[in-house]
Motif scaffolding. Structure first.
Motif, PDB file in Angstrom:
ATOM      1  N   PRO A  66      -4.956   3.377  -5.211  1.00 61.26           N
ATOM      2  CA  PRO A  66      -3.885   3.520  -4.213  1.00 61.26           C
ATOM      3  C   PRO A  66      -3.421   2.205  -3.613  1.00 61.26           C
ATOM      4  O   PRO A  66      -2.495   2.199  -2.792  1.00 61.26           O
ATOM      5  CB  PRO A  66      -4.545   4.389  -3.133  1.00 61.26           C
ATOM      6  N   ARG A  67      -4.022   1.085  -3.998  1.00 57.46           N
ATOM      7  CA  ARG A  67      -3.671  -0.189  -3.347  1.00 57.46           C
ATOM      8  C   ARG A  67      -2.287  -0.671  -3.773  1.00 57.46           C
ATOM      9  O   ARG A  67      -2.045  -0.956  -4.943  1.00 57.46           O
ATOM     10  CB  ARG A  67      -4.730  -1.246  -3.664  1.00 57.46           C
ATOM     11  N   PHE A  68      -1.413  -0.749  -2.801  1.00 65.09           N
ATOM     12  CA  PHE A  68      -0.050  -1.232  -2.978  1.00 65.09           C
ATOM     13  C   PHE A  68       0.289  -1.947  -1.681  1.00 65.09           C
ATOM     14  O   PHE A  68       0.581  -1.316  -0.661  1.00 65.09           O
ATOM     15  CB  PHE A  68       0.902  -0.062  -3.239  1.00 65.09           C
TER      16      PHE A  68
ATOM     17  N   ARG B 266      -0.441   2.714   5.751  1.00 59.83           N
ATOM     18  CA  ARG B 266      -1.133   1.887   6.731  1.00 59.83           C
ATOM     19  C   ARG B 266      -0.221   0.726   7.127  1.00 59.83           C
ATOM     20  O   ARG B 266       0.477   0.159   6.287  1.00 59.83           O
ATOM     21  CB  ARG B 266      -2.437   1.335   6.165  1.00 59.83           C
ATOM     22  N   GLY B 267      -0.226   0.367   8.388  1.00 62.45           N
ATOM     23  CA  GLY B 267       0.566  -0.753   8.872  1.00 62.45           C
ATOM     24  C   GLY B 267      -0.290  -1.719   9.657  1.00 62.45           C
ATOM     25  O   GLY B 267      -1.096  -1.305  10.508  1.00 62.45           O
ATOM     26  N   LEU B 268      -0.133  -2.999   9.382  1.00 56.34           N
ATOM     27  CA  LEU B 268      -0.853  -4.057  10.099  1.00 56.34           C
ATOM     28  C   LEU B 268       0.171  -5.067  10.590  1.00 56.34           C
ATOM     29  O   LEU B 268       0.948  -5.607   9.792  1.00 56.34           O
ATOM     30  CB  LEU B 268      -1.859  -4.750   9.174  1.00 56.34           C
TER      31      LEU B 268
ATOM     32  N   LEU C 194      -8.273  -6.349   4.621  1.00 58.18           N
ATOM     33  CA  LEU C 194      -8.115  -4.932   4.943  1.00 58.18           C
ATOM     34  C   LEU C 194      -7.122  -4.248   4.004  1.00 58.18           C
ATOM     35  O   LEU C 194      -7.372  -3.149   3.505  1.00 58.18           O
ATOM     36  CB  LEU C 194      -7.646  -4.781   6.397  1.00 58.18           C
ATOM     37  N   ALA C 195      -5.991  -4.912   3.765  1.00 54.70           N
ATOM     38  CA  ALA C 195      -4.955  -4.301   2.929  1.00 54.70           C
ATOM     39  C   ALA C 195      -5.415  -4.143   1.490  1.00 54.70           C
ATOM     40  O   ALA C 195      -5.146  -3.119   0.848  1.00 54.70           O
ATOM     41  CB  ALA C 195      -3.691  -5.151   2.991  1.00 54.70           C
TER      42      ALA C 195
ATOM     43  N   ARG D 291      -4.926   3.420   0.856  1.00 51.49           N
ATOM     44  CA  ARG D 291      -3.532   3.833   0.736  1.00 51.49           C
ATOM     45  C   ARG D 291      -2.642   2.596   0.778  1.00 51.49           C
ATOM     46  O   ARG D 291      -3.096   1.510   1.166  1.00 51.49           O
ATOM     47  CB  ARG D 291      -3.137   4.783   1.866  1.00 51.49           C
ATOM     48  N   PRO D 292      -1.386   2.687   0.395  1.00 55.26           N
ATOM     49  CA  PRO D 292      -0.486   1.542   0.496  1.00 55.26           C
ATOM     50  C   PRO D 292      -0.411   1.004   1.920  1.00 55.26           C
ATOM     51  O   PRO D 292      -0.488   1.774   2.899  1.00 55.26           O
ATOM     52  CB  PRO D 292       0.855   2.104   0.042  1.00 55.26           C
ATOM     53  N   THR D 293      -0.259  -0.295   2.039  1.00 56.01           N
ATOM     54  CA  THR D 293      -0.317  -0.965   3.334  1.00 56.01           C
ATOM     55  C   THR D 293       0.817  -1.973   3.468  1.00 56.01           C
ATOM     56  O   THR D 293       1.088  -2.739   2.546  1.00 56.01           O
ATOM     57  CB  THR D 293      -1.660  -1.709   3.493  1.00 56.01           C
ATOM     58  N   VAL D 294       1.456  -1.948   4.631  1.00 55.37           N
ATOM     59  CA  VAL D 294       2.453  -2.960   4.979  1.00 55.37           C
ATOM     60  C   VAL D 294       1.809  -3.941   5.953  1.00 55.37           C
ATOM     61  O   VAL D 294       1.315  -3.537   7.010  1.00 55.37           O
ATOM     62  CB  VAL D 294       3.707  -2.323   5.607  1.00 55.37           C
ATOM     63  N   ILE D 295       1.783  -5.225   5.567  1.00 55.26           N
ATOM     64  CA  ILE D 295       1.353  -6.283   6.475  1.00 55.26           C
ATOM     65  C   ILE D 295       2.616  -6.937   7.026  1.00 55.26           C
ATOM     66  O   ILE D 295       3.341  -7.615   6.291  1.00 55.26           O
ATOM     67  CB  ILE D 295       0.487  -7.349   5.778  1.00 55.26           C
TER      68      ILE D 295
END
Length: 597
Positions: A467-469, A516-518, A532-533, A538-542
């Motif tokens: 799921p890493r995006f 996820r949002g950071l 973390l990302a 799940r996909p994460t926006v940094i």
């Protein structure tokens, strides 16, 4: 049983050409093909949020997989929307086939709703092949020619299907009569090498050079061992075009990094001082960063003869596959003792690494974008795929990101179109869902297409094996590349009305979509955010809040070529302009310049 239609034949032909997925957006003009895709269940249909993004996805698919990308749209506005992505394919030499619907044949010419002359519309971007199917019997032949032409010319092609042709009964596949062309799918690549006498002449030029530079582009993929062996025999330095950055490991001691306006000081020194130049699979347009004409004897290898000699005066043009041609050259070029040139280039590379580290470590308000991208180096998984959007982020990618050997990274290079990053990343992920993807983008590109295609990510990520995006957004509330271009090229101050961007809460938007949002606005948070990302479920926006005052400085330019930057900044008021000037002077000093005040 429903009668088999031309649309069913279209789907069958797509599968025969090895098409895994089709990127597009539905509409009444392409209903027949959509119905056939539903009935067949494959290829997979990928619904983008906009046809432009679908075309970008098709380009991304071609870049990450090496196979032809396919995009699909309805007539009228849907067709128009494809153009930007198709031009991206044309300018970066990628095989893409567009299948476009059209109004019924009986209404064409009547100024009907959504009626556009599609052949004329696509005549430039798909100049190698664009045709309308007027009869059912034409369709297999047109599709075969479209795929074969796209692969042969490495560019986009288009087949236009009026609605009545789509729904017509499928023709007899064994028809044998005058006026019916029966064709077959498939194309096998050939072994293309230059003539022996041309290889001997090229070998003489390269072997006689004392200060050899090798520049690699995307056409050098697959030739890594041969390039390294040749560079070792000649004691050559290596640089890369932007598209060629992933070809070789940039930690090699004589790899100077990317060449050009967004390149490194080491690559500028390599090209400035070489006496012999070998171009391998590159068509890089930054000709002012090449050796001066007449300075270097030059050999060029390219699979496309139209590109030979168009960027630099070439003494020996070699038409051929990069790896095959280099293997032939290695038979003719002996190893020689290490000379002073190799040491000079290694020192230039070490000096650049010190400069790059210092620039990334410089304090900024609040984050230095160079530090954000540089912090990904060493953390990027070995099997990752990288997509980069267009803007200031390309400079930081080119100069600071060290890709794991073999990791693919792509962007819209020659067209340089904002909005490619998320579509490219999605194409990479759909082609290899077991591999992590990292997208690097600015806030301008994120607002242009990224926010919309983040919806596509949210709709699809649960189907991915990994799921890493990760989407890293450099949020500086500025169209930074254009701001610095205005200063550099025109001596103009920043035009706030045109350059200011709304401050969008990117991380919170991701959370609204179930991702996820950071949000990062402290340098001490950057390393942890990447970790973390890259470990998230799940996909994460940094969202990184970065300083727009960091200059986009071309390497090694004399003062008269950067004077306009100072003029533009002097005409600006406010603390940001003074901070930008201070950063500019500091980075110029890093390169050994003492600019007047």
């Amino acid at each position: 049983m429903t009668e088999r239609t031309v649309s069913d034949l279209v789907v069958q032909r797509l599968l025969a050409w090895g098409t895994d997925r089709v990127f597009g957006y539905s509409g009444d003009g392409i209903d027949g093909v959509m119905g056939a895709l539903r009935r067949s269940g494959k290829p997979a249909f990928v619904q983008a949020r906009h046809e432009e993004a679908a075309a970008f996805m098709a380009v991304g698919h071609a870049k990450y997989t090496g196979g032809p990308g396919v995009c699909l749209s309805t007539q009228g506005p849907g067709a128009v929307h494809l153009l930007n992505g198709l031009y991206d394919a044309k300018l970066d030499s990628q095989p893409v086939v567009a299948i476009v619907g059209q109004q019924m044949s009986t209404v064409l010419g009547s100024a009907y709703q959504q009626e556009i002359d599609l052949v004329r519309l696509f005549a430039d971007v798909c100049a190698e092949f664009v045709q309308v199917a007027h009869t059912a019997e034409q369709v297999p032949m047109l599709l075969d020619r479209a795929f074969r032409t796209a692969l042969t010319t490495r560019g986009p092609t288009c087949v236009i299907l009026p609605h009545d042709v789509q729904s017509a009964p499928a023709p007899d596949p064994e028809a044998h009569e005058h006026g019916v062309m029966v064709t077959s799918p498939g194309l096998r690549p050939a072994r293309i090498v230059p003539r022996p006498e041309d290889l001997r002449e090229a070998a003489e030029v390269l072997a006689s050079g004392q200060r050899v530079a090798i520049m690699v582009g995307q056409g050098a993929y697959g030739a890594r061992p041969e390039i390294l062996e040749l560079a070792e025999r000649l004691g050559a330095g290596i640089t890369a075009s932007l598209l060629g950055k992933p070809v070789l490991d940039e930690t090699l001691p004589r790899h100077t990094g990317v060449m050009g306006h967004l390149g490194t000081t080491a690559s500028e020194e390599l090209m400035r001082d070489c006496d012999t130049l070998l171009l391998v699979g590159t068509n890089d347009p930054w000709t002012e960063f090449y050796p001066k004409p007449g300075q270097a004897r030059a050999v060029q290898i390219d699979i496309d003869g139209r590109r030979l000699g168009v960027r630099y005066p070439i003494e020996v043009p070699l038409l051929g596959d990069a790896a095959e041609t280099l293997r032939e050259l290695l038979e003719l070029i002996p190893a020689r003792p290490r000379g002073a040139w190799a040491g000079q280039i290694e020192e230039a590379v070490r000096r650049w690494h010190r400069i790059a580290a210092a620039r990334a470590a410089a304090a900024a308000e609040p984050l230095n974008p160079q530090h954000v991208v540089r912090a990904l180096s060493g953390r990027l998984p070995a099997d990752a795929q990288v997509a980069v959007d267009v803007g200031s982020v390309v400079y930081w990618y080119a100069r600071h990101l060290r890709l794991p050997p073999g990791a693919p990274a792509h962007l819209s290079s020659t067209l340089a179109s904002m909005g490619c990053g998320l579509p490219y990343g999605l194409a990479a992920k759909l082609a290899a869902p077991q591999r992590p993807v990292v997208v690097l983008t600015g806030d301008g590109a994120m607002q242009m297409t990224g926010l919309a295609e983040l919806v596509t990510v949210a709709a699809r990520w649960r189907d991915w094996a990994d799921p890493r995006f990760v989407i890293c957004v450099l949020n500086n509330r500025d169209l930074a590349e254009v701001s610095w271009e205005q200063r550099e090229a025109e001596g103009e101050p920043r035009f706030a009305t045109s350059q200011d961007l709304p401050d969008v809460p990117y991380a919170r938007y991701a959370e609204l979509l179930g991702l996820r949002g950071l949000r990062v606005d402290d340098p001490d948070q950057v390393d942890g955010a990447w970790e973390l990302a890259l470990g998230a479920d799940r996909p994460t926006v940094i969202e990184t809040v970065v300083d727009p005052a960091i200059p986009l400085l071309p390497p090694g330019r004399p003062y008269d070529q950067v004077r306009a930057m100072y003029q533009g900044l002097a005409a600006e008021t406010g603390e940001q302009a003074r901070r930008a000037e201070a950063h500019l002077r500091r980075e110029r000093a890093d390169e050994g310049f003492d600019d007047p005040r």
